[in-house]
Design an enzyme around this catalytic site. Sequence first.
Site, short mmCIF file in Angstrom:
data_model
loop_
_atom_site.label_atom_id
_atom_site.label_comp_id
_atom_site.label_asym_id
_atom_site.label_seq_id
_atom_site.Cartn_x
_atom_site.Cartn_y
_atom_site.Cartn_z
N LYS A 118 0.82 -1.22 0.00
CA LYS A 118 0.00 0.00 0.00
C LYS A 118 0.85 1.26 0.00
CE LYS A 118 -4.34 -1.68 1.84
NZ LYS A 118 -5.40 -1.52 2.83
N LYS A 201 -6.74 -11.89 -6.82
CA LYS A 201 -7.84 -12.04 -5.88
C LYS A 201 -8.92 -10.98 -6.13
CE LYS A 201 -8.40 -11.47 -1.07
NZ LYS A 201 -7.98 -11.38 0.29
N LYS A 204 -12.06 -5.37 -3.23
CA LYS A 204 -12.93 -4.20 -3.15
C LYS A 204 -12.30 -2.98 -3.79
CE LYS A 204 -13.63 -4.50 1.43
NZ LYS A 204 -14.01 -4.20 2.76
#
Length: 340
Positions: A118, A201, A204
């Site tokens: 991130k 994967k 969201k």
Amino acid sequence: MTKKPSSKQRVLSGVQPSGDLHIGNYLGALKNWVDSQDEFENFFCIVDLHAITVPYEPSELREKTREVAAMYFACGIDPSRSVVFVQSHVSEHAELAWLLNCATPMGWLGRMHQYKEKSEQQKGQVFVGLFDYPVLMAADILLYDADRVPVGEDQKQHVELTRDIAQSLNSRLGQSVFTIPQPFIPGVAARVMGLDDPKKKMSKSTSTPHHAVGLLDEPKTILKKFKRAVTDSGRSIRFDEERHGLHNLLSIYQSMTGETAEAIEAHFEGKGYGDLKREVAEATISRIEPIQKRYREITDDPAALDRLLLEGAERARAVANVTLERAFDAMGFLRPRLKK
Ligand code: AMP
Ligand code: TRP
């Protein structure tokens, strides 16, 4: 002081109120929580403090928090059997995180995969909270003396870090202040993959239009997304891990229907990918339509939902406060024993 009155193992897990919940969240997390509600003593939390560790929209946080809470209940989490609460409603989370911060070496956090990923994506907007994210997660888990933490593969490292923090503090303080938790990774559907890229994967935060099937998507959107799902040029419909797109569709079908792999292969014998995609879409729609109906009923009455969350927070705090006081005490603080 006894840590747990119940003989059942304790479970704690959480989801961030960011992005739209999708069938990966349902099959990999919520459905398993619902299915094991009787077996364990459960605490399910909506981790809003974690959601602000990356740039976010303040005007959306409140609604997203209600949305995730409503979805927990709509999927079948029963407030009489499980404690459902919002993390920021129980201030003990932030307090214990501070105590743990002062016992967690920076080097341990620097090794976290999620932080590395991130902070790379958000160059220039990396806040201290993002670095400290795993310590807050450790506080979430340790406050409830959780034995089991059901999480996806990607969160395993954070639960292992929680164990390390708890073990090192217990040994430094010379007493068993914290219960050592175990990560619990579900077997089937532990990883639902993106429909547009079955090597990634379902997530969201991926915004490509045919990537994820949202739990609130309309039937025709669901059908369209599955029809466009990436597959291969093969013909036979078999569970073959090397054929990523096909394997993902079959796994979703299996989780949605509960049928065995053999029965599914027999069912699709002689059929084509078009049939498979339509049937996966139909199985998904019939599974999530009742969830969507309950979701609408719940969100039609936000005051009732807020009341449920308030009750949940009170039940959570009753447990969390005991652990926090135990930690303050062991770490040598003078406590005023004020009434909260
Ligand atoms: P997240 O969407 O990353 O906040 O995750 C919330 C919960 O859903 C966690 O327990 C995850 O492990 C689970 N989850 C998220 N994405 C998937 C996926 N694609 N497949 C299976 N489980 C998932
Ligand atoms: N980090 C988790 C995720 O992104 C969410 C989370 C926060 C969590 N605190 C937790 C999960 C405690 C399990 C237990 O999925």
